[in-house]
Design an enzyme around this catalytic site. Structure first.
Site, PDB file in Angstrom:
ATOM      1  N   THR A  32       0.848  -1.180   0.000  1.00  0.00           N
ATOM      2  CA  THR A  32       0.000   0.000   0.000  1.00  0.00           C
ATOM      3  C   THR A  32       0.891   1.240   0.000  1.00  0.00           C
ATOM      4  OG1 THR A  32      -1.537  -1.248   1.367  1.00  0.00           O
ATOM      5  CG2 THR A  32      -1.864   1.135   1.280  1.00  0.00           C
ATOM      6  N   GLU A  65       9.869  -7.106  -1.924  1.00  0.00           N
ATOM      7  CA  GLU A  65      10.370  -6.050  -2.802  1.00  0.00           C
ATOM      8  C   GLU A  65      11.843  -6.260  -3.111  1.00  0.00           C
ATOM      9  OE1 GLU A  65       8.584  -5.473  -0.104  1.00  0.00           O
ATOM     10  OE2 GLU A  65       6.864  -4.202  -0.628  1.00  0.00           O
ATOM     11  N   ARG A 115       5.182   7.189   0.446  1.00  0.00           N
ATOM     12  CA  ARG A 115       4.515   6.847   1.701  1.00  0.00           C
ATOM     13  C   ARG A 115       5.480   7.021   2.869  1.00  0.00           C
ATOM     14  NH1 ARG A 115       2.463   0.621   3.167  1.00  0.00           N
ATOM     15  NH2 ARG A 115       3.191   0.742   5.315  1.00  0.00           N
ATOM     16  N   ASN A1003      -4.444  -8.482   3.951  1.00  0.00           N
ATOM     17  CA  ASN A1003      -4.449  -7.075   4.356  1.00  0.00           C
ATOM     18  C   ASN A1003      -4.321  -6.129   3.183  1.00  0.00           C
ATOM     19  OD1 ASN A1003      -4.492  -5.121   6.540  1.00  0.00           O
ATOM     20  ND2 ASN A1003      -2.384  -4.679   5.942  1.00  0.00           N
TER      21      ASN A1003
END
Lengths: 1188, 333
Positions: A32, A65, A115, A1003
């Protein structure tokens, strides 16, 4: 110039659309707020959408990642045009490869929905912490401020990268831009082709590793040449600004949209100028324009190429008249001389010899609002004789006094922009309807449209607030609506809880979905709402949307009704035209589903108009209803001062001093938040109940509690308090009560499904049944108050080994914000019941860290002695190692305590030391006795002076055995944390791992993990996962010294209980895999436990335990706890959307995969059966458990 | 021996037909039925309501939990081209028609005019040789009259007949007060066959758990009486073919139906009990009986015991009932 298409997209899609069309390979990992970009790329690839090269890009989901960056690096080194999408910690995991990619001068673009980084706490929201952290890697950085810019810069970064060979990070603000829906002009394929020079692509390929003309890249270098090697790239960076500007100019010629490295907006003679990048630049642009019209000499420099920072271009962009510059950074570098943009500007001006005063400040961390009022305050500050440097704006810093004051009432939004706020529930489709309205208006009228959606921190009963603007010009206002002309409240009970009219401007229209008609509704409103309606001269409308929807055959779906109301009374379009457009949209959306669906929706539209009423507003308020306080007066001080403010949605107003300095928050705050999200709750029938404890055992929200107590206590019970004689032997004159915490219940119904007791007289009546809450509420409140006064049952008198007994153990995990009917939380709650007062939990990031640790209120709590689970979340990838650290620390301090005990033996009471050192601590009573000894020890130590005594005192608690649990989902255990988990299991240390296995990334919204079963659909496995799930149990069993269990509460709760207790008791590593039904399976969550049972019955999830302690006793350590499969896999699987989807989309593929999956189940079962029938000697021996 | 017959315009090599059942839910099952020896297959029924219900559940679950939580705005890959209608049924028709040499008759149950028209057309386009309308339901609304129900049947048939060219059969409820008249009306509306009778789920009650049990048991030979009666009464009096269904346990029941006047005899229970190959056993049984009784062709035996053909026609009428009652002896306690 090619004809352009105008459409409405959210930022992520605007970026992915370009990246997809250019690249050949995309390796990603969900995080996210970037996940949508990768998901869209995968979806398009699955649909066969080609890129501009005429082929379908390869999209690969990786295990982390770090893995994604490695795959990107490899694909780039072998010549493919390659990209990735990421954010935050994900970008950080890419850093090592980023150095390599840049060091090797490899063109590529990483698209980052910027973020916050987890520091004192995790945040999924937007700022520039992540991109700042990769500034040293050698990647150039280009920033976008809006959805249109993000679309354009995605191309421009790629073009410049190919021209320059410098890789780029292209970033835009997480959520504010990534999730904003806005109207934009799409770049045509022809324009992309015109921007991407095929010759450069071929050069990239020609530089690739190729055995036909081999070379070596990736050498190890020594002091003689490494330094010089680093300096070889300088000319490439030196050329970069010019290359980027050239691309900007070329793009302008193609599209008419001109960008500059530093775009200046404002008065050409400005004296005060702000410098900023990202979406905040739009706010400043709007504010500067507004102030300029009032004669102020102000301007703003919007930075596009943030790195390398071109000094001459920056200086050239600044008007010569500038006297003071304020630089705004959206991140914090603690201890630095300033944040990156500020230091770049200071350096640039210093190097250039310019002398305007420069101040720097921070704004907007973690999507904190940055409004025109704040922008104005910054510009105003520049006009002061001694402007504050290193300021903050948007918060109140009463500790370091960095913050600037601002006037919240300052508004600049023009009257011709329709501004609407909608309050809804996640489940009621409000957001979807608003997105649809934006599409309708944005794509079929000349009007521009913008939508931004604010979600709740809870997963169940979550509220949504939609901020929607429509206007005649492009809408570049990246901040929430503070002055709305339309307020839609889609749930009546919101008006009793939150101030929905706070941002209603004078004369606004207020639409309320109300079960009360126009004549009755006024008297149902709280007094503050009535007063606001009168004061602000608000036009008040009501509709009973549920009734209209039901009468139109739409069931409970009210979204079409509320959407129609908005169109009918907001004035955004002429009414007839609006209705026609809604109907067009319905036809488009539902046409495929059949004419009757369309008809029902049309009927809903028509009925809506007939049942929408304007309410006569009296001149005076008359209500005696007041808004209730967020928390009761008995809540602790911190909860009153801080938590309650957050709960009320006013956390922005909390000053710095109110917050903990190190992210430490008190436990057990959910108990103060009575969310009342379900209208139906369980009600207990004491006469029918067999007191089995099943209902409380499976309750995901810990709202069902049991106690037994002497019947004399009932003398003080309030009328209506329910009880029954306990039905266990040996408890004379003892009553039993099952208390439902109705205000905390989510209404999932699992308790009713699992209840085995039925009325012999009344059909369908069980010992627990769902009932309407309203008539029960007051009674139950009184009952709960009394119930809480009853003593918690003595743990040493409770039978831990049975479900029936476990119900009397106090849950120390309660009222979490997990989804209604969550399949994970019953296991988590059970851990807290079994081991809670000595429990340490390392929780991997994921659902369990969010429902376990998302502010404002958290569910881990304490018992009456103040003991309870100590919980922390480090990261996603490192949880096993993090938890192992707990163990190492506990082992070390236990050893220290034992050492100090020995040292202090002569000064301590005789016998106490040996008793403590030799105490068995397996059963609850043994642990209780050890606690008493430690208490005696501490007491004795108080009277002993000296460093050793103080030292022992600081670690004495460690003498009571600690239970260390590493908790996380399958994304952690099977993928990103797999290597760490493997290492920790192999360490032999006494840690317990609980994997809440939902077989998918829950999630982040349903991406495939290596736990996803063969044949199931998930994001990145749209065609069904072709590979069977990893058998982590067998992997762990292979070590020989790891306790392993596979459990499913819905299949065998007793086995689940046994396994958790055995795992905890086993003094080495333990791994418990817990089947967790999940909303991401696409099931009716009320049937979750039944699905668990079917998963086991079909052989998909065989229950097993592998206990090395048995091996040491020469017995077979492998026990199969479930019988042979009795149903076919499909009889379990096809109840779930994740399997059904494939059967509907690709029936042949589904049939094929299900056949393979059945084979896997059959073969796996054979393997297990064979293992279960071996003798103990056929399993690996181990060296025992003496690892501490 | 000539066992050939003609049912709803479709020539069949013998009269034993597999009625709608789970056996025809897959191509494999359809092939087994053909290999087992049936002369035609009525596919399992396509229920419009079920498709709608499944679609609604599908849409609901797809949307469930979406747009609620910032990190997970959806839980599934975006819906691409999901089958929202009868595609898999149509696909099965297409594959079945290609795979077997016997007629494939689709079976349809709809709740809306659009459904009847739309699905019937698609079934025809998929290549079905015939269509059976399985108008299945128990009218529970006391406000609805028998006349309205009859009209409803006629309307559905008229609608479907105006939509497709393939032959259309109607599976009838046994609860018409004037079955003969009803049959006549359906004949006039264009029915190519009438199938007698539909069996309705008749729920049971679990007296321990106090639950209604929606069970359906396989039919038993005793159940052939009612359809047998009406086939005998209708044979020769109306043009549509007569299909008999219910209660076939062995060749005896098939022969009874044929004697009463059935053009085709359908069975599910026997094939479920004994497997699809039992069809051949039934056919063999007919042959043995015909052989033993000197019938060279089915045409000779068909309707031999029908109402119009037997001397004592009152055996099929009310007098029969009285006689039976009179003959009934209360067994000694």
């Amino acid at each position: 110039m090619h004809p352009t298409t105008e459409t409405t997209l959210e930022g992520n899609e605007a970026v992915a659309d370009v990246a997809y069309r250019i690249n050949e390979v995309c390796a990603i990992y969900p995080i996210t707020p970037s996940s949508t970009m990768a998901e869209l790329a995968d979806q398009w690839a699955a649909e066969g959408r080609p890129n501009i090269w005429g082929n379908v890009p390869l999209v690969m989901e990786m295990q982390s990642e770090g893995g994604a960056a490695g795959a990107v690096h490899g694909a780039l080194q072998t010549g493919a045009l390659t990209t990735t999408f990421t954010a935050a910690q994900g970008l950080l995991l890419m850093i090592p490869n980023m150095y390599k990619i840049a060091g090797e001068l490899t063109p590529a673009v990483f698209h980052v929905a910027a973020r916050s980084l987890a520091a004192q706490g995790l945040s999924i929201f937007g700022d520039h912490s992540d991109v700042a952290a990769v500034r040293p890697t050698g990647f150039a950085q280009i920033a976008s401020a809006s959805v249109q810019e993000a679309h354009d810069m995605a191309l421009l970064a790629q073009a410049a990268s190919l021209e320059s060979r410098i890789p780029f990070v292209h970033f835009f603000d997480g959520f504010r831009t990534s999730h904003e829906v806005n109207k934009l002009k799409l770049i045509a394929d022809e324009d992309i082709r015109a921007m991407i020079d095929p010759a450069r692509v071929r050069e990239h390929r020609a530089r690739a590793l190729n055995p036909d003309h081999p070379f070596i890249r990736g050498t190890a270098q020594n002091p003689d040449v490494y330094f010089q090697g680093r300096e070889t790239v300088n000319p490439f960076y030196a050329r970069l600004p010019e290359i980027v500007q050239t691309q900007f100019d070329k793009f302008a010629a193609l599209t008419g949209r001109q960008y500059r490295l530093f775009d200046y907006f404002g008065d050409p003679q400005a004296e005060r100028v702000a410098v900023i990048l990202g979406s905040g630049a739009l706010t400043l642009r709007e504010t500067v324009a507004f102030l300029g019209r009032q004669g102020e000499k102000v301007g703003v420099v919007q930075v596009r190429l943030a790195l390398p920072f071109s000094v001459p271009d920056f200086v050239a962009a600044l008007p010569a008249s500038v006297r003071a510059v304020a630089v705004l950074d959206r991140l914090k570098l603690p201890g630095a001389t300033g944040e990156p943009l500020y230091t770049d500007v200071v350096n640039a001006l210093a190097e250039h010899g310019s002398a305007p005063r420069v101040i720097g400040g921070r704004y907007g961390l973690s999507s904190k609002e940055f409004t025109p009022a704040m922008a104005k305050a910054v510009l105003d500050e520049l006009g002061k004789p001694q402007p504050k440097n290193h300021f903050t704006i948007g918060i109140r810093d009463d500790v370091s006094h960095t913050s600037l004051d601002y006037d919240e009432r300052f508004e600049i939004e023009p009257d011709d922009v329709v501004r609407a706020l909608f309050f809804g529930l996640g489940a009621d489709g409000t957001v979807g309807a608003n997105k649809n309205s934006i599409k309708i208006i944005g794509e079929s009228t000349p009007l521009h449209a913008q939508g931004y959606f604010v979600y709740d921190s809870k997963k169940s009963g979550s509220r949504t607030v939609s901020h929607v603007r429509f206007g005649p010009r492009p809408i570049e206002s990246p901040y929430l609506i503070r002055s709305a002309g339309f307020i839609g409240c889609h749930q009546f009970n919101f008006v009793e809880k939150i101030d929905v009219l706070e941002h209603a401007r004078r004369g606004a229209v207020f639409l309320l979905n109300s079960p009360y008609g126009p004549d009755e509704v006024w008297d149902r409103l709280p007094r503050p709402v009535q007063e606001r309606i009168i004061e602000q001269n608000i036009a008040f409308y009501v509709i009973d949307a549920s009734k209209v929807a039901a009468e139109s055959g739409m069931g409970g779906r009210t979204n079409t009704v509320m959407q129609t109301c908005f169109f009918a009374i907001s004035g955004v379009l002429p009414r007839e035209e609006a209705i026609e457009r809604i109907k067009d949209s319905i036809r488009k959306s539902y046409g495929k589903k059949g004419e009757d669906v369309v008809k029902k929706n049309f009927a809903a539209v028509d009925h809506t108009l007939a049942h929408l009423y304007r309410v006569e507003v009296p001149a005076r308020s008359s209500s005696r209803l007041e808004m209730p306080p967020a928390v009761p007066p008995e809540a602790p001080d911190f909860v009153q001062r801080v938590t309650a403010v957050m709960m009320a949605g006013a956390g922005d107003a909390l000053p710095v001093s109110a917050l903990p300095v190190d992210g430490t928050y008190p436990s057990g705050t959910t108990r103060w938040e009575k969310r009342n999200i379900s209208d139906t709750v369980p009600a207990w029938e004491p006469d029918l109940c067999i007191q089995c404890g099943n209902c409380g055992f499976v309750c995901p929200h810990s709202v069902i509690r049991s106690k037994f107590y002497p019947d004399s206590r009932l003398a003080d019970a309030p009328a209506g308090f329910k009880s029954a004689p306990i039905n266990a032997r040996g408890f004379p004159e003892t009553r039993y009560t099952l208390q439902i915490y109705v205000e905390d219940c989510t209404g999932c119904g699992l308790c009713v499904e699992v209840c085995p007791a039925r009325s012999p007289r009344e059909a369908g009546l069980k010992a627990i049944n769902m009932r309407s809450k309203a008539p029960l509420l007051e009674q139950e409140r009184a009952s709960i108050r009394f119930f809480e006064q009853l003593p918690v049952n003595d743990r040493s008198r409770v039978d831990f080994s049975s479900v029936r007994g476990a119900q009397f153990l106090e849950p120390l995990f309660e009222f979490s914000g997990a989804c209604a009917g969550c399949g994970e939380t019953p296991y988590v709650r059970l851990l807290s019941q079994l081991f809670g007062d000595r429990l340490l939990i390392a929780n991997a990031t994921g659902c369990s860290s969010i429902y376990g640790g998302n502010l404002p209120t958290t569910p881990w709590t304490t018992n009456s002695e103040g003991r309870g689970p100590a919980w922390s979340n480090s990261l996603f990838e490192d949880n096993a190692e993090f938890g192992l650290g707990f163990r190492l620390s506990a082992d070390k301090h236990l050893a220290l305590a034992r050492q100090r005990l020995e040292e202090l033996r002569p000064r301590l009471p005789a016998g106490l030391v040996d008793e403590i050192l030799n105490a068995p601590q397996l059963t609850e009573s043994e642990i209780r006795r050890q606690r008493q000894r430690v208490a005696a020890l501490k007491s004795a130590l108080q009277g002993i002076d000296g460093e050793a005594a103080r030292d022992l005192l600081s670690v004495a608690d460690q003498l009571v055995r600690r239970s260390i649990w590493l908790v996380g989902g399958d994304g952690w255990a099977y993928d990103i944390g797999s290597a760490g988990l493997d290492h920790v299991l192999a360490s032999g240390r006494d840690v317990n791992v609980l994997v809440l296995d939902t077989e998918v990334y829950s999630n982040t919204g349903g991406q495939m993990s290596k736990s996803t079963p063969l044949g199931a659909v998930a994001k990145f496995a749209a065609a069904g996962k072709p590979v069977a799930k990893k058998d982590v149990a067998l992997q762990a069993i292979a070590y020989g010294n790891v306790y392993v269990a596979r459990i499913a509460m819905g299949a065998n709760p007793q086995q689940a209980l046994l396994a958790l207790r055995e795992a905890e008791a086993y003094p080495g590593p333990s791994l418990v895999l817990a089947y967790s039904h999940c909303i991401a399976h696409g099931i009716d969550m009320r049937q979750g436990l039944k699905q668990q049972d079917l998963a086991t019955a079909s052989g998909h999830w065989p229950l097993l335990r592998y206990n090395p302690a048995l091996r040491q006793a020469d017995r077979n350590p492998f026990v199969l706890d479930s019988p042979r499969p009795r149903i076919k896999l499909k009889d379990y699987a096809m109840n779930e959307l994740r399997y059904q989807m494939l059967a509907r989309a690709h029936p042949a593929q589904s049939e094929h995969l299900m056949a393979l999956a059945q084979q896997v189940v059959d073969q796996k079962w054979e393997t297990y059966e064979e293992m279960a029938s071996r003798s103990g000697a056929h399993f690996h021996p181990d060296a025992g458990l003496k690892t501490q | 021996m000539d066992l050939s017959t003609n049912y709803m315009g479709l020539p069949l090599k013998h009269p034993v037909v597999a009625s709608a059942s789970p056996l025809s839910e897959s191509l494999h099952g359809i092939r087994r039925l053909e290999d087992g020896g049936v002369a035609a297959i009525v596919l399992f029924s396509l229920f419009e309501e079920q498709i709608r219900h499944e679609n609604e559940a599908f849409s609901h679950l797809m949307a469930s939990g979406s747009e609620s939580f910032a990190e997970a705005l959806s839980y599934f890959p975006a819906a691409a081209d999901y089958r929202a209608g009868p595609e898999s049924y149509l696909d099965l028709i297409r594959r079945a028609v290609e795979a077997v040499d016997i007629p494939v008759i689709a079976s349809l149950n709809c709740v809306s005019d659009e459904g009847w028209i739309d699905y019937a057309r698609q079934i025809e386009q998929a290549g079905a040789h015939g269509l059976e309308l399985n108008i299945y339901g128990i009218e529970t609304d006391p406000a609805i009259s028998g006349g309205e129900i009859e009209q409803h049947y006629v309307d559905i048939l008229t609608t479907v007949k105006s939509t497709v060219r393939i032959p259309v059969a109607l599976k009838l409820s046994p609860f018409f007060s004037a079955m003969g008249h009803m049959a006549r009306r359906l004949e006039q509306a264009g029915a190519d066959a009438l199938v007698l009778f539909n069996r309705f789920y008749q729920p049971d009650v679990d007296i321990e758990r106090l639950e209604v049990l929606p069970s359906l048991e396989l039919s038993s030979p005793g159940e052939i009486r009612l359809p047998l009666l009406w086939i005998a009464l209708l044979h020769g009096k109306i043009a549509p073919s007569l299909g008999a269904t219910t209660g076939v346990a062995g060749a005896g029941e098939v022969i009874k139906y044929l004697l009463a006047g059935a053009d085709a005899v359908m069975t599910t229970s026997a094939l479920l009990r004994h497997g699809p190959s039992y069809a051949a056993v039934l056919v063999k049984g007919i042959e043995h009986w015909m052989d033993a009784h000197g019938f060279a062709s089915l045409a000779l035996l068909k309707g031999g015991m029908s109402h119009g053909r037997i001397a004592n026609a009152s055996a099929y009428e009310r007098a029969n009932y009285i006689k039976v009652l009179e003959a009934f002896q209360v067994p000694p306690v």
